[in-house]
Design a protein around this motif. Structure first.
Motif, PDB file in Angstrom:
ATOM      1  N   ALA A   1       0.824  -1.205   0.000  1.00  0.00           N
ATOM      2  CA  ALA A   1       0.000   0.000   0.000  1.00  0.00           C
ATOM      3  C   ALA A   1       0.862   1.261   0.000  1.00  0.00           C
ATOM      4  O   ALA A   1       0.544   2.253  -0.662  1.00  0.00           O
ATOM      5  CB  ALA A   1      -0.940  -0.005   1.201  1.00  0.00           C
TER       6      ALA A   1
ATOM      7  N   GLY B   1       0.669   3.780  -3.151  1.00  0.00           N
ATOM      8  CA  GLY B   1       0.067   5.098  -2.942  1.00  0.00           C
ATOM      9  C   GLY B   1       0.974   6.117  -2.305  1.00  0.00           C
ATOM     10  O   GLY B   1       0.508   7.197  -1.922  1.00  0.00           O
TER      11      GLY B   1
ATOM     12  N   LYS C   1      -0.302   7.503   0.908  1.00  0.00           N
ATOM     13  CA  LYS C   1      -1.651   8.085   0.919  1.00  0.00           C
ATOM     14  C   LYS C   1      -2.701   6.981   0.840  1.00  0.00           C
ATOM     15  O   LYS C   1      -2.397   5.839   0.482  1.00  0.00           O
ATOM     16  CB  LYS C   1      -1.813   9.041  -0.258  1.00  0.00           C
ATOM     17  N   PRO C   2      -3.975   7.292   1.198  1.00  0.00           N
ATOM     18  CA  PRO C   2      -5.035   6.281   1.093  1.00  0.00           C
ATOM     19  C   PRO C   2      -5.175   5.768  -0.342  1.00  0.00           C
ATOM     20  O   PRO C   2      -5.017   6.514  -1.301  1.00  0.00           O
ATOM     21  CB  PRO C   2      -6.288   7.042   1.542  1.00  0.00           C
ATOM     22  N   VAL C   3      -5.466   4.492  -0.477  1.00  0.00           N
ATOM     23  CA  VAL C   3      -5.604   3.865  -1.792  1.00  0.00           C
ATOM     24  C   VAL C   3      -6.923   3.100  -1.839  1.00  0.00           C
ATOM     25  O   VAL C   3      -7.447   2.658  -0.809  1.00  0.00           O
ATOM     26  CB  VAL C   3      -4.435   2.904  -2.076  1.00  0.00           C
ATOM     27  N   ARG C   4      -7.466   2.962  -3.037  1.00  0.00           N
ATOM     28  CA  ARG C   4      -8.677   2.164  -3.215  1.00  0.00           C
ATOM     29  C   ARG C   4      -8.316   0.694  -3.070  1.00  0.00           C
ATOM     30  O   ARG C   4      -7.355   0.206  -3.649  1.00  0.00           O
ATOM     31  CB  ARG C   4      -9.303   2.414  -4.583  1.00  0.00           C
ATOM     32  N   ARG C   5      -9.122   0.013  -2.279  1.00  0.00           N
ATOM     33  CA  ARG C   5      -8.841  -1.390  -2.002  1.00  0.00           C
ATOM     34  C   ARG C   5      -8.855  -2.230  -3.279  1.00  0.00           C
ATOM     35  O   ARG C   5      -7.961  -3.067  -3.502  1.00  0.00           O
ATOM     36  CB  ARG C   5      -9.876  -1.933  -0.994  1.00  0.00           C
TER      37      ARG C   5
ATOM     38  N   SER D   1      -8.353  -1.280  -6.371  1.00  0.00           N
ATOM     39  CA  SER D   1      -7.223  -0.939  -7.242  1.00  0.00           C
ATOM     40  C   SER D   1      -5.925  -1.557  -6.725  1.00  0.00           C
ATOM     41  O   SER D   1      -5.090  -2.026  -7.508  1.00  0.00           O
ATOM     42  CB  SER D   1      -7.079   0.579  -7.352  1.00  0.00           C
TER      43      SER D   1
ATOM     44  N   GLY E   1      -9.266   0.542   8.035  1.00  0.00           N
ATOM     45  CA  GLY E   1     -10.225   0.031   7.065  1.00  0.00           C
ATOM     46  C   GLY E   1     -10.224  -1.485   7.033  1.00  0.00           C
ATOM     47  O   GLY E   1      -9.170  -2.113   7.152  1.00  0.00           O
TER      48      GLY E   1
ATOM     49  N   ASP F   1     -13.950   0.874   1.112  1.00  0.00           N
ATOM     50  CA  ASP F   1     -13.591   1.341  -0.230  1.00  0.00           C
ATOM     51  C   ASP F   1     -12.114   1.709  -0.305  1.00  0.00           C
ATOM     52  O   ASP F   1     -11.470   1.488  -1.342  1.00  0.00           O
ATOM     53  CB  ASP F   1     -14.442   2.561  -0.616  1.00  0.00           C
ATOM     54  N   GLN F   2     -11.578   2.258   0.782  1.00  0.00           N
ATOM     55  CA  GLN F   2     -10.192   2.686   0.788  1.00  0.00           C
ATOM     56  C   GLN F   2      -9.440   2.077   1.973  1.00  0.00           C
ATOM     57  O   GLN F   2     -10.027   1.821   3.029  1.00  0.00           O
ATOM     58  CB  GLN F   2     -10.092   4.214   0.853  1.00  0.00           C
TER      59      GLN F   2
ATOM     60  N   GLU G   1      -6.042   2.842   4.342  1.00  0.00           N
ATOM     61  CA  GLU G   1      -5.133   3.934   4.702  1.00  0.00           C
ATOM     62  C   GLU G   1      -4.139   3.446   5.737  1.00  0.00           C
ATOM     63  O   GLU G   1      -4.503   2.787   6.717  1.00  0.00           O
ATOM     64  CB  GLU G   1      -5.931   5.109   5.265  1.00  0.00           C
TER      65      GLU G   1
END
Length: 358
Positions: free
Chosen positions: A80, A84, A87-91, A93, A122, A127-128, A130
């Motif tokens: 992760a 990213g 930074k927060p990333v879409r799970r 993706s 999360g 959805d994301q 972090e």
């Protein structure tokens, strides 16, 4: 006679009607019977599910430790962070980038364990994903090695209650027998069915962190301070970075006016041409061994390729000759005194042979 006959006919008709009514009633009851039985089956299934559900929920709630090693969970945090940049990333993706199914059982468990270790925020339905502040410090190469390991110990051992209690009981001693640790961790509230798994995970975490070391021929659980004392306090330089990206000499050339000899350590080594195997090997030794060793003395290591006019170093023969002798003797693994004695002996024998008449 006619009246009697008509009465009998009416009675017969009434009997037939009664029989028909009874048959229709029985048929209705027969049709209704399966419908009545169906709710009973559904009710029994509902009761069975209700009976199973509390035990399953209690079993899950009773787990006081993650279901994987810290190293495995750390892999998700590293992925992760790389994907990213912290930074927060879409799970979805992220798992697509990793080539894994985000909805598979192992992927969900991976996210859950990383969350339990305090590496990410999360869950597997978020959805994301972090990274936490400690998660970033645990994976970032910009963080000093000592601090990075300290955070990892906190996340993998100190923040997991049964692991912390087990560590505090046996720290400073030899690694006890597995059964002894199983008995101990049950005292800390881990159920009997999960005790062996908890001990195995704890030992794997100790090895990964470096808290389990072989000292005096036996595996010992060392203190955190002992582990940190073996690590540099400044960010470690990755050896692979030197190989993939050779250091640039033009950007950091040192001139005679810029030199600070009081805090400079001149490093003599073969360097070869830029991008050659010899240069890569020299860079590897410089970055992974020499520079970290000199940092504790606050000395800056300078090699010939970092000087604006290399090749102008002139040392008296009184210095270079003993230095060369010491180096050659160290390679031969003999003392300089013995080396000098051998050299004098050879010279004396050579002089005698020259003076001997032919």
């Amino acid at each position: 006679m006619a009246d009697e006959t008509s009465n009998e006919e009416r009675v017969a008709e009434s009997a037939d009607v009664s029989k028909g009514v009874r048959k229709r009633s029985e048929a209705k009851r027969a049709l209704k019977q399966p419908a009545k039985a169906q709710p009973n089956v559904a009710e029994s299934l509902r009761i069975q599910r209700a009976a199973d559900s509390p035990s399953t929920a209690a079993k899950r709630a009773a787990r006081a430790f993650p279901a994987s090693s810290f190293e495995e969970a750390l892999g998700l945090a590293e992925a992760a962070f790389e994907y990213g940049s912290g930074k927060p990333v879409r799970r979805l993706s992220l798992f697509d980038h990793l080539g894994k199914s985000p909805e598979s059982g192992p992927s969900r468990q991976w996210v859950t364990n990383a969350n339990k270790y305090g590496l990410i925020k999360g869950g597997y339905q978020a959805d994301q994903l972090e990274l936490t502040a400690d998660g970033i410090r645990a994976v970032s190469e910009d963080v000093p090695a000592r601090e990075r390991v300290r955070v990892r110990v906190q996340l993998a051992i100190e923040n997991i209650d049964p692991f912390r209690q087990l560590y505090e009981r046996f720290v400073g001693n030899k690694l006890p027998a597995r059964n002894a640790m199983v008995d101990a961790i049950q005292e800390f509230g881990v159920p009997e069915g999960q005790a062996e798994e908890a001990v195995d995970t704890f030992i794997v975490n100790l090895r990964f962190l470096g808290l389990l070391q072989t000292l005096s021929g036996a595996e010992r659980i060392v203190t955190i301070d002992h582990l940190l004392d073996t690590l540099p306090s400044t960010p470690a330089t990755s050896p692979s970075s030197h190989v993939a990206q050779p250091r640039s000499t033009s950007a950091a050339l040192i001139t005679a006016t810029q030199a600070q000899y009081e805090t400079t350590c001149f490093y003599v080594a073969p360097i070869g041409e830029e991008s050659s195997e010899l240069r890569k090997h020299s860079d590897l030794l410089l970055g992974s061994l020499v520079e970290p060793a000199m940092e504790q003395f606050q000395l800056k290591v300078v090699r010939a390729d970092a000087i604006d006019k290399p090749g102008l170093i002139m040392l008296p023969r009184a210095i270079t000759r003993p230095l060369h002798s010491a180096i050659s003797c160290s390679i031969r693994k003999i003392t300089p005194v013995a080396c000098t004695a051998k050299r004098r002996s050879r010279r004396s024998r050579r002089g005698c042979s020259q003076s001997r008449p032919t």
